[in-house]
Design an enzyme around this catalytic site. Structure first.
Site, PDB file in Angstrom:
ATOM      1  CG  ASP A 251      31.880 -19.943  45.258  1.00  0.00           C
ATOM      2  OD1 ASP A 251      32.679 -20.115  45.107  1.00  0.00           O
ATOM      3  OD2 ASP A 251      31.204 -19.911  46.491  1.00  0.00           O
ATOM      4  CG  HIS A 275      36.234 -21.094  46.765  1.00  0.00           C
ATOM      5  ND1 HIS A 275      36.850 -21.599  47.920  1.00  0.00           N
ATOM      6  CD2 HIS A 275      34.863 -19.650  46.876  1.00  0.00           C
ATOM      7  CE1 HIS A 275      35.980 -20.938  48.125  1.00  0.00           C
ATOM      8  NE2 HIS A 275      35.118 -19.513  47.904  1.00  0.00           N
ATOM      9  CE  LYS A 306      36.353 -18.288  53.300  1.00  0.00           C
ATOM     10  NZ  LYS A 306      36.194 -18.550  52.127  1.00  0.00           N
ATOM     11  CG  ASP A 309      48.210 -24.551  58.931  1.00  0.00           C
ATOM     12  OD1 ASP A 309      49.510 -24.351  60.034  1.00  0.00           O
ATOM     13  OD2 ASP A 309      48.107 -25.889  58.297  1.00  0.00           O
ATOM     14  CB  THR A 313      52.113 -24.550  57.352  1.00  0.00           C
ATOM     15  OG1 THR A 313      52.814 -25.288  58.279  1.00  0.00           O
ATOM     16  CG2 THR A 313      50.917 -25.188  56.483  1.00  0.00           C
ATOM     17  CB  SER A 364      28.251 -13.991  55.206  1.00  0.00           C
ATOM     18  OG  SER A 364      28.572 -14.850  54.539  1.00  0.00           O
ATOM     19  CD  GLN A 422      25.955 -17.178  52.809  1.00  0.00           C
ATOM     20  OE1 GLN A 422      25.771 -16.603  54.512  1.00  0.00           O
ATOM     21  NE2 GLN A 422      26.420 -16.967  52.155  1.00  0.00           N
ATOM     22  CE1 TYR A 424      23.315 -15.550  50.362  1.00  0.00           C
ATOM     23  CE2 TYR A 424      21.190 -16.771  51.232  1.00  0.00           C
ATOM     24  CZ  TYR A 424      22.364 -16.700  50.025  1.00  0.00           C
ATOM     25  OH  TYR A 424      23.700 -18.252  49.354  1.00  0.00           O
ATOM     26  NE  ARG A 443      24.746 -20.272  46.799  1.00  0.00           N
ATOM     27  CZ  ARG A 443      24.395 -21.007  48.201  1.00  0.00           C
ATOM     28  NH1 ARG A 443      23.621 -22.148  48.546  1.00  0.00           N
ATOM     29  NH2 ARG A 443      24.658 -20.355  49.362  1.00  0.00           N
TER      30      ARG A 443
END
Length: 475
Positions: A251, A275, A306, A309, A313, A364, A422, A424, A443
């Site tokens: 990310d 992403h 993700k 729609d 679309t 999560s 979040q 974990y 991360r």
């Protein structure tokens, strides 16, 4: 196709192999009643080759050569009992590939297993056979393997009698490759002067008049099972060969950081989750560099788009070619189940051949609505579309189907949570307690002072947990 004559260190040509089979009585001409009840002018009795070690070695090698290029698609092999067992054994030993053994009758004592060996549910197995007529024997073995969760999508045979077996197997989701067809065998024997043209013509006429035989009805007859996507098989193979069930969620916000991270962490992961919509730019050149790194370090790329729609679309979004949406380079994309199966139908229509998707069935984050009945419906949707769905994103093992992978995000070495909700899990909680296949870490790796070293730590802990579950199949 040629085979090595191991005793003399030379290559045995296919024509020579056919003649040797004829000479030892493995190929006979006359009047014979087959297992299917049909009277045939030709009969194949490959059981005799166990008394001819060099010939058996040559047969095993041509069978292996017939599947060269498929090796990434299966993690074990199984010979149809009983004639193909020694052939499969030689293939296993010569090419260091685990073998499974099917019993014709399960034991009434001890483990009572129908399949012996280190069974890995969700893995793929190559079925080895000597002769295929209707495909019934291959189907019986495939059914026994599927009953214990092992997928079968490939089979290899020394001789295809060209009487409908290939087509019958294809209907059951099994692709057949053969070393010889009966037409080629007759041609070799006729040219070598082993049979007359009249005999060859009689056999050819018999084959032509007995096409498309249905497989014999047996106690193990079964309906076609859902296919296992090739990327599911590839990921399982990578987990075992690279000894890692770690996915990195990259990310980051610049293409430079993405490529640097992929290169440094690539040796320790089986999957890279991207992403691209958070990157400042994502030109085609970067996409190609990322593909090159995936090839270099042997990992799968999943774009965490993700899609959520209506089908039309999603189709347009997938096809859109902009800085943030050029998705054709990704092996996998993620989708939500919320729109229903239309989102999957749309991806099937436009995604490159061989690519797939992962369905998000749980999340999560604290307070997520992806729970309960929604999760159950989403899992059912995934299990019904395994021709495009490779796995599910979940907190643990939620799908009963063995041809789906479970991928769990929100994993940190120390567990806990963050200020944005979040939640974990530790690697051990995710794998041992929740029975996930792949942990997804973000991360915890890319914000570490040394991402590669931290990825190694995650890999070691996650794969150690994976080994505890699958200890019988991992050495």
């Amino acid at each position: 196709i040629t085979a090595t004559d191991t005793c003399h260190g030379r290559r045995m040509e296919t024509r020579e192999l056919v003649c040797r089979l004829f000479e030892v009585g493995a190929v006979k001409f006359g009047r014979f009643t087959l297992k299917s009840g049909i009277e045939s002018p030709v009969y194949f009795d490959l059981r005799v080759i166990v008394s001819h070690p060099k010939l058996m070695s040559a047969v095993s090698e041509v069978l292996w050569q017939a599947v060269v290029g498929w090796e990434a698609e299966f993690q074990s092999l199984c010979g149809v009992p009983y004639t193909a067992l020694p052939m499969a054994t030689l293939m296993s030993v010569s090419h260091d590939l685990p073998m499974l053994m099917r019993r014709k009758e399960a034991k009434a004592y001890g483990t009572k297993r129908a399949i012996e060996g280190a069974v890995v549910p969700g893995s793929q197995c190559l079925v080895v056979e000597d002769v295929v007529t209707t495909g019934g024997s291959v189907l019986e073995t495939a059914h026994a393997l599927r009953q214990v969760g092992v997928g079968v999508a490939r089979a290899v045979v020394l001789l295809d009698r060209e009487q409908g077996g290939r087509e019958n197997l294809q209907k059951e989701g099994i692709s057949l490759n053969s070393v010889l067809t009966i037409s080629l065998l007759l041609s070799h024997l006729q040219h070598a002067g082993k049979i007359s043209s009249e005999t060859a013509e009689e056999v050819q006429a018999f084959i032509q008049s007995n096409k498309q035989l249905p497989p014999p009805i047996t106690a193990t007859a079964h309906p076609p099972l859902p296919p296992t996507h090739r990327l599911c098989s590839r990921l399982r193979s990578l987990i075992l060969s690279k000894r890692t069930n770690l996915a990195l969620s990259a990310d980051v916000t610049t293409a430079e950081d993405l490529l640097k991270l992929a290169d440094s962490v690539g040796p320790f992961i089986c999957l890279l989750k991207t992403h691209v919509d958070i990157l400042h730019s994502f030109p085609d050149a970067v996409a190609m560099e990322l593909k090159a790194l995936a090839s270099k370090h042997q990992f799968v790329v999943m774009e965490d788009r993700k899609f959520a729609d209506i089908g039309n679309t999603c189709r347009l979004q997938y096809q859109r070619d902009s800085a943030h949406m050029a998705l054709g380079w990704a092996d996998l994309v993620t989708c939500h189940a919320l729109p229903g199966p239309g989102v999957l139908d749309a991806l099937k229509a436009v995604a490159p051949e061989g690519s797939g998707c992962v369905l998000v069935v749980e999340m999560s984050s604290k307070g997520t609505l992806a729970t309960g009945d929604y999760t159950k419906a989403a899992v059912a949707m995934a299990e019904a579309h395994t021709d495009i769905v490779v796995g599910v994103v979940s907190r643990g093992h939620v799908a009963s189907a063995t041809n789906l992978l479970h991928m769990t995000p929100g994993v940190k070495l120390e567990g806990g949570g963050d200020s944005l909700g979040q939640q974990y899990l530790t690697p051990e909680q995710a794998v041992l307690e929740n029975r996930t296949d792949i942990i997804i870490v973000g991360r915890g790796i890319y914000q570490a002072p040394d991402p590669a070293q931290r990825a190694r730590e995650y890999r070691d802990r996650a794969f150690s947990a994976y080994q505890q579950i699958h200890s019988s199949s991992i050495s």
